[in-house]
Design a protein around this motif. Structure first.
Motif, PDB file in Angstrom:
ATOM      1  N   LEU A 101      53.761 -28.207 -75.444  1.00 54.55           N
ATOM      2  CA  LEU A 101      53.944 -27.053 -76.309  1.00 54.55           C
ATOM      3  C   LEU A 101      54.658 -27.475 -77.594  1.00 54.55           C
ATOM      4  O   LEU A 101      55.270 -28.542 -77.635  1.00 54.55           O
ATOM      5  CB  LEU A 101      54.776 -25.992 -75.586  1.00 54.55           C
ATOM      6  CG  LEU A 101      54.103 -25.329 -74.390  1.00 54.55           C
ATOM      7  CD1 LEU A 101      55.152 -24.700 -73.481  1.00 54.55           C
ATOM      8  CD2 LEU A 101      53.115 -24.280 -74.858  1.00 54.55           C
ATOM      9  N   PRO A 102      54.589 -26.688 -78.660  1.00 53.17           N
ATOM     10  CA  PRO A 102      55.337 -27.026 -79.874  1.00 53.17           C
ATOM     11  C   PRO A 102      56.829 -27.208 -79.607  1.00 53.17           C
ATOM     12  O   PRO A 102      57.505 -27.942 -80.330  1.00 53.17           O
ATOM     13  CB  PRO A 102      55.081 -25.821 -80.788  1.00 53.17           C
ATOM     14  CG  PRO A 102      53.761 -25.292 -80.341  1.00 53.17           C
ATOM     15  CD  PRO A 102      53.739 -25.496 -78.860  1.00 53.17           C
ATOM     16  N   ARG A 113      49.910 -21.476 -71.109  1.00 55.76           N
ATOM     17  CA  ARG A 113      48.522 -21.527 -71.585  1.00 55.76           C
ATOM     18  C   ARG A 113      48.210 -20.324 -72.472  1.00 55.76           C
ATOM     19  O   ARG A 113      47.515 -20.451 -73.486  1.00 55.76           O
ATOM     20  CB  ARG A 113      47.568 -21.575 -70.398  1.00 55.76           C
ATOM     21  CG  ARG A 113      46.095 -21.757 -70.793  1.00 55.76           C
ATOM     22  CD  ARG A 113      45.246 -22.079 -69.585  1.00 55.76           C
ATOM     23  NE  ARG A 113      45.290 -20.999 -68.596  1.00 55.76           N
ATOM     24  CZ  ARG A 113      44.741 -21.083 -67.388  1.00 55.76           C
ATOM     25  NH1 ARG A 113      44.112 -22.204 -67.023  1.00 55.76           N
ATOM     26  NH2 ARG A 113      44.815 -20.073 -66.551  1.00 55.76           N
ATOM     27  N   TRP A 114      48.744 -19.164 -72.091  1.00 59.00           N
ATOM     28  CA  TRP A 114      48.544 -17.968 -72.930  1.00 59.00           C
ATOM     29  C   TRP A 114      49.176 -18.170 -74.306  1.00 59.00           C
ATOM     30  O   TRP A 114      48.582 -17.820 -75.331  1.00 59.00           O
ATOM     31  CB  TRP A 114      49.170 -16.760 -72.237  1.00 59.00           C
ATOM     32  CG  TRP A 114      49.211 -15.520 -73.086  1.00 59.00           C
ATOM     33  CD1 TRP A 114      48.186 -14.654 -73.333  1.00 59.00           C
ATOM     34  CD2 TRP A 114      50.343 -15.018 -73.822  1.00 59.00           C
ATOM     35  NE1 TRP A 114      48.608 -13.637 -74.162  1.00 59.00           N
ATOM     36  CE2 TRP A 114      49.924 -13.845 -74.475  1.00 59.00           C
ATOM     37  CE3 TRP A 114      51.663 -15.450 -73.974  1.00 59.00           C
ATOM     38  CZ2 TRP A 114      50.781 -13.092 -75.277  1.00 59.00           C
ATOM     39  CZ3 TRP A 114      52.508 -14.710 -74.774  1.00 59.00           C
ATOM     40  CH2 TRP A 114      52.075 -13.538 -75.414  1.00 59.00           C
ATOM     41  N   ALA A 115      50.371 -18.756 -74.330  1.00 63.01           N
ATOM     42  CA  ALA A 115      51.046 -18.995 -75.606  1.00 63.01           C
ATOM     43  C   ALA A 115      50.228 -19.935 -76.495  1.00 63.01           C
ATOM     44  O   ALA A 115      50.149 -19.739 -77.713  1.00 63.01           O
ATOM     45  CB  ALA A 115      52.436 -19.578 -75.359  1.00 63.01           C
ATOM     46  N   LEU A 116      49.600 -20.946 -75.881  1.00 61.21           N
ATOM     47  CA  LEU A 116      48.743 -21.842 -76.657  1.00 61.21           C
ATOM     48  C   LEU A 116      47.524 -21.113 -77.205  1.00 61.21           C
ATOM     49  O   LEU A 116      47.072 -21.373 -78.328  1.00 61.21           O
ATOM     50  CB  LEU A 116      48.298 -23.021 -75.786  1.00 61.21           C
ATOM     51  CG  LEU A 116      49.367 -24.069 -75.455  1.00 61.21           C
ATOM     52  CD1 LEU A 116      48.784 -25.125 -74.518  1.00 61.21           C
ATOM     53  CD2 LEU A 116      49.898 -24.724 -76.727  1.00 61.21           C
ATOM     54  N   ARG A 117      46.984 -20.190 -76.407  1.00 59.61           N
ATOM     55  CA  ARG A 117      45.843 -19.398 -76.879  1.00 59.61           C
ATOM     56  C   ARG A 117      46.249 -18.545 -78.079  1.00 59.61           C
ATOM     57  O   ARG A 117      45.486 -18.414 -79.046  1.00 59.61           O
ATOM     58  CB  ARG A 117      45.320 -18.491 -75.759  1.00 59.61           C
ATOM     59  CG  ARG A 117      44.576 -19.208 -74.661  1.00 59.61           C
ATOM     60  CD  ARG A 117      44.065 -18.216 -73.627  1.00 59.61           C
ATOM     61  NE  ARG A 117      43.100 -17.287 -74.199  1.00 59.61           N
ATOM     62  CZ  ARG A 117      42.635 -16.215 -73.562  1.00 59.61           C
ATOM     63  NH1 ARG A 117      43.079 -15.913 -72.346  1.00 59.61           N
ATOM     64  NH2 ARG A 117      41.742 -15.429 -74.130  1.00 59.61           N
ATOM     65  N   VAL A 118      47.430 -17.961 -78.002  1.00 60.94           N
ATOM     66  CA  VAL A 118      47.912 -17.156 -79.116  1.00 60.94           C
ATOM     67  C   VAL A 118      48.095 -18.023 -80.357  1.00 60.94           C
ATOM     68  O   VAL A 118      47.709 -17.642 -81.467  1.00 60.94           O
ATOM     69  CB  VAL A 118      49.245 -16.463 -78.750  1.00 60.94           C
ATOM     70  CG1 VAL A 118      49.868 -15.800 -79.986  1.00 60.94           C
ATOM     71  CG2 VAL A 118      49.021 -15.423 -77.651  1.00 60.94           C
ATOM     72  N   HIS A 119      48.647 -19.213 -80.176  1.00 60.51           N
ATOM     73  CA  HIS A 119      48.858 -20.123 -81.304  1.00 60.51           C
ATOM     74  C   HIS A 119      47.537 -20.483 -81.972  1.00 60.51           C
ATOM     75  O   HIS A 119      47.409 -20.430 -83.203  1.00 60.51           O
ATOM     76  CB  HIS A 119      49.549 -21.398 -80.816  1.00 60.51           C
ATOM     77  CG  HIS A 119      49.970 -22.313 -81.926  1.00 60.51           C
ATOM     78  ND1 HIS A 119      49.085 -23.112 -82.605  1.00 60.51           N
ATOM     79  CD2 HIS A 119      51.192 -22.544 -82.479  1.00 60.51           C
ATOM     80  CE1 HIS A 119      49.732 -23.806 -83.515  1.00 60.51           C
ATOM     81  NE2 HIS A 119      51.013 -23.474 -83.458  1.00 60.51           N
TER      82      HIS A 119
END
Length: 277
Positions: A101-102, A113-119
């Motif tokens: 992740l960042p 994984r959801w956070a990556l999709r949002v990014h």
């Protein structure tokens, strides 16, 4: 509209949180969530992204932050769902983790994984072209109106700051947010007492935005989710101010009162020698 107000309406993107109450059939995302709380957020978003009345317009847009889909565009057709942030929090990803992740942590849960999709969706949304010759993102201000469970999950993972990294290659992936974009979180920045306090604040801001944009409404474009809508001119039959059926009926009523002598016609036919028959 002052110069300061005009500048603030250029390049504004608004992301609002979804809601629990939903319709029972697939509809456009803007109509999927049925709570009053979502309705107030939607009204604010639509008012906030109206075009500035300037020659150098920049695109404005709004979207919905969803626990199931990441980011939804308002006109995107979506089926009802029940996923919440809590459903994703401690659920591990099946198989090997492929990304950092960042924030520097491994992406190991469904919430990661959801956070990556949002990014990824943010990067695409804020950069998509609104003009053929446009190279840079039009986004100058990203306003995020969502609950702390959504915001904290994203901020803890650095979604608004950095870039994910592929574990195997060590390369940064996905484009980071536009460098000129200021990210704001009004719900977290202000000391609200609760949902109703937020709704009152949003309603007040919506009225201010609509009042500021009112002089330009008849001649300016309005951008919702990147699409453009122009209000009908007053002379168009489709305009809400024209009673088409009433006008047609009035015309028929007037026609029926015309004296019969003006309605009579003389029918003639011509013979082959040119004489009237």
């Amino acid at each position: 509209m002052t110069a300061t107000q005009t500048e603030r309406t250029r390049g504004r993107f608004v992301l609002i949180g979804c809601g629990d109450a939903k319709t029972d059939q697939p509809v456009a995302a803007r109509d999927l969530y049925t709570s009053s709380y979502f309705s107030v957020k939607r009204s604010y978003a639509e008012a906030a992204v109206q075009w500035a009345r300037t020659a150098g317009r920049r695109a404005n847009s709004w979207g919905i932050l969803s626990a199931e889909h990441g980011i939804l565009m308002p006109r995107q057709t979506v089926a009802p769902y029940d996923t919440t942030i809590e459903d994703l929090r401690d659920e591990p990803i099946e198989g090997e983790s492929h990304y950092w992740l960042p924030s520097g942590e491994r992406a190991e849960s469904r919430l990661d994984r959801w956070a990556l999709r949002v990014h990824s969706a943010l990067a695409d949304w804020l950069r998509r072209p609104y003009a053929a010759d446009q190279k840079d993102s039009p986004c100058r201000e990203l306003v995020v109106l969502a609950g702390s469970d959504y915001i904290d999950a994203l901020r803890e993972r650095g979604i608004f700051d950095g870039r994910p990294t592929a574990i195997r290659t060590g390369r940064e992936t996905h484009t980071a947010l536009p460098p000129k974009a200021t990210v704001r979180f009004p719900f977290q920045e202000r000391d609200f007492d609760g949902m109703f306090d937020q709704m009152e604040w949003l309603s007040d801001r919506t009225e201010e935005l609509e009042a500021a944009a009112k002089p330009a409404r008849r001649t300016e474009l309005t951008a919702f989710d990147g699409g453009f809508e122009r209000e009908s001119a007053t002379w168009q039959a489709s305009h809400s101010g024209v009673d088409v059926e009433g006008t047609e009926q009035a015309g028929l009523d007037a026609f029926e009162t015309v004296p019969e002598r003006f309605l009579a016609t003389r029918q003639t036919s011509l013979t082959t020698d040119g004489e009237e028959e």
